[in-house]
Design a protein around this motif. Structure first.
Motif, PDB file in Angstrom:
ATOM      1  N   GLN A  11       9.585   2.472  -2.263  1.00 42.59           N
ATOM      2  CA  GLN A  11       9.550   2.082  -0.846  1.00 42.59           C
ATOM      3  C   GLN A  11       8.215   2.441  -0.193  1.00 42.59           C
ATOM      4  O   GLN A  11       7.804   1.793   0.763  1.00 42.59           O
ATOM      5  N   THR A  12       7.530   3.472  -0.704  1.00 41.91           N
ATOM      6  CA  THR A  12       6.248   3.865  -0.112  1.00 41.91           C
ATOM      7  C   THR A  12       5.069   3.073  -0.680  1.00 41.91           C
ATOM      8  O   THR A  12       4.004   3.048  -0.072  1.00 41.91           O
ATOM      9  N   ARG A  24       3.059   0.542   1.584  1.00 42.04           N
ATOM     10  CA  ARG A  24       2.203   1.224   2.579  1.00 42.04           C
ATOM     11  C   ARG A  24       0.968   1.817   1.919  1.00 42.04           C
ATOM     12  O   ARG A  24      -0.133   1.753   2.467  1.00 42.04           O
ATOM     13  N   GLN A  27      -1.603  -0.815   1.228  1.00 42.88           N
ATOM     14  CA  GLN A  27      -2.308  -1.294   2.416  1.00 42.88           C
ATOM     15  C   GLN A  27      -3.276  -0.269   2.998  1.00 42.88           C
ATOM     16  O   GLN A  27      -4.304  -0.640   3.555  1.00 42.88           O
ATOM     17  N   HIS A  28      -2.955   1.020   2.878  1.00 40.82           N
ATOM     18  CA  HIS A  28      -3.684   2.012   3.667  1.00 40.82           C
ATOM     19  C   HIS A  28      -4.338   3.151   2.898  1.00 40.82           C
ATOM     20  O   HIS A  28      -4.981   3.995   3.518  1.00 40.82           O
ATOM     21  N   ASP A  78      -1.388  -5.043  -2.994  1.00 37.41           N
ATOM     22  CA  ASP A  78      -2.420  -5.184  -1.974  1.00 37.41           C
ATOM     23  C   ASP A  78      -3.023  -6.583  -2.071  1.00 37.41           C
ATOM     24  O   ASP A  78      -3.668  -6.925  -3.059  1.00 37.41           O
TER      25      ASP A  78
END
Length: 196
Positions: A11-12, A15, A18-19, A44
Motif C-alpha cells: 500500500q505504501t 507513494r 511518486q515521492h 512511477d
C-alpha cells in the motif's frame, strides 16, 4: 504477499514511487528486496519506460565496481577503450545497489558524492555529467550497527536512508508461503514440461 505486513508495504509503494528519490530497503537475504525495488520503479510513470539497473555491490571487486558504476575514458588504464558507466545508463530511471554494505570505504566516499551532487566523473575523466535517477540501496545487514562499528559511512547511510523500507522475513509472514509456492510451481512447471 497477502500477509498483513506485506499488504501494508504494497500500500505504501505507490507513494514511495511518486515521492522518494532515494530509498534504503533492508531485510534478510531472499525476502524480495529487488522485487520491491522493481515494483517501485514500475509504479512511477516518470521512470516506467526508463532503465532499471541492478548492481550487486558484493559480487564485483572494488576496482571493477568503480569502472562499472562510473564508466571510464579511453586510456584511463591499460586496455581501456572508454565505456559509459551504469550510473549514466540508469539516467532517468532507477539504480538498484544491492548489498551496498559490501562496498569498500573508498567506494563509499565516491558514491556519497554522486548521491549528494547527482553528477558523475568517469574514471580518467575531467568532465562531470549530471544525472537524474532514483537510488535504491539494499542490505541484509543491520546498517545502524555497521555505522556504529565504523564499517559503513554515517554520511552515506543518512543520504541513502531518506526512506527506509524493511521487508520482514518469511517466518514472520507465513500467510504468504502458499502464494509463493504456487507462484514458483507455476513458473517451474512449463520449464520442466510438467502440468500443475
Amino acid at each position: 504477499g497477502i500477509s498483513p505486513a506485506m499488504r501494508q508495504i504494497t500500500q505504501t509503494l505507490p507513494r514511495l514511487a511518486q515521492h522518494a528519490p532515494t530509498l534504503l530497503i533492508t531485510g534478510e537475504s531472499g525476502v524480495g528486496k529487488e522485487v520491491i525495488a522493481r515494483e517501485i520503479h514500475h509504479l512511477d510513470p516518470r521512470t516506467i519506460s526508463r532503465p532499471f539497473v541492478a548492481v550487486n555491490c558484493g559480487a564485483i571487486s572494488e576496482s571493477l565496481l568503480e569502472a562499472e558504476l562510473f564508466g571510464h575514458e579511453k586510456g584511463a588504464f591499460t586496455g581501456a577503450v572508454g565505456k559509459t558507466g551504469l550510473l549514466v545508463a540508469a539516467d532517468g530511471g532507477t539504480l538498484f545497489l544491492d548489498e551496498v554494505t559490501e562496498m569498500s570505504p573508498g567506494m563509499q566516499v565516491k558514491l556519497l558524492r554522486v548521491v549528494q551532487e547527482r553528477e558523475v566523473l568517469p574514471v580518467g575523466g575531467t568532465q562531470t555529467r549530471k544525472i537524474d535517477l532514483r537510488f535504491i540501496a539494499a542490505s541484509n545487514r543491520n546498517m545502524k550497527d555497521w555505522v556504529a562499528e565504523g564499517r559503513f559511512r554515517q554520511d552515506l547511510y543518512f543520504r541513502l536512508n531518506v526512506v527506509n523500507l524493511h521487508i520482514p522475513p518469511l517466518s514472520e509472514r507465513r500467510d504468504d508461503i502458499p502464494l509463493l509456492a504456487q507462484h514458483f510451481l507455476d513458473r517451474a512447471a512449463p520449464v520442466m514440461g510438467k502440468s500443475v
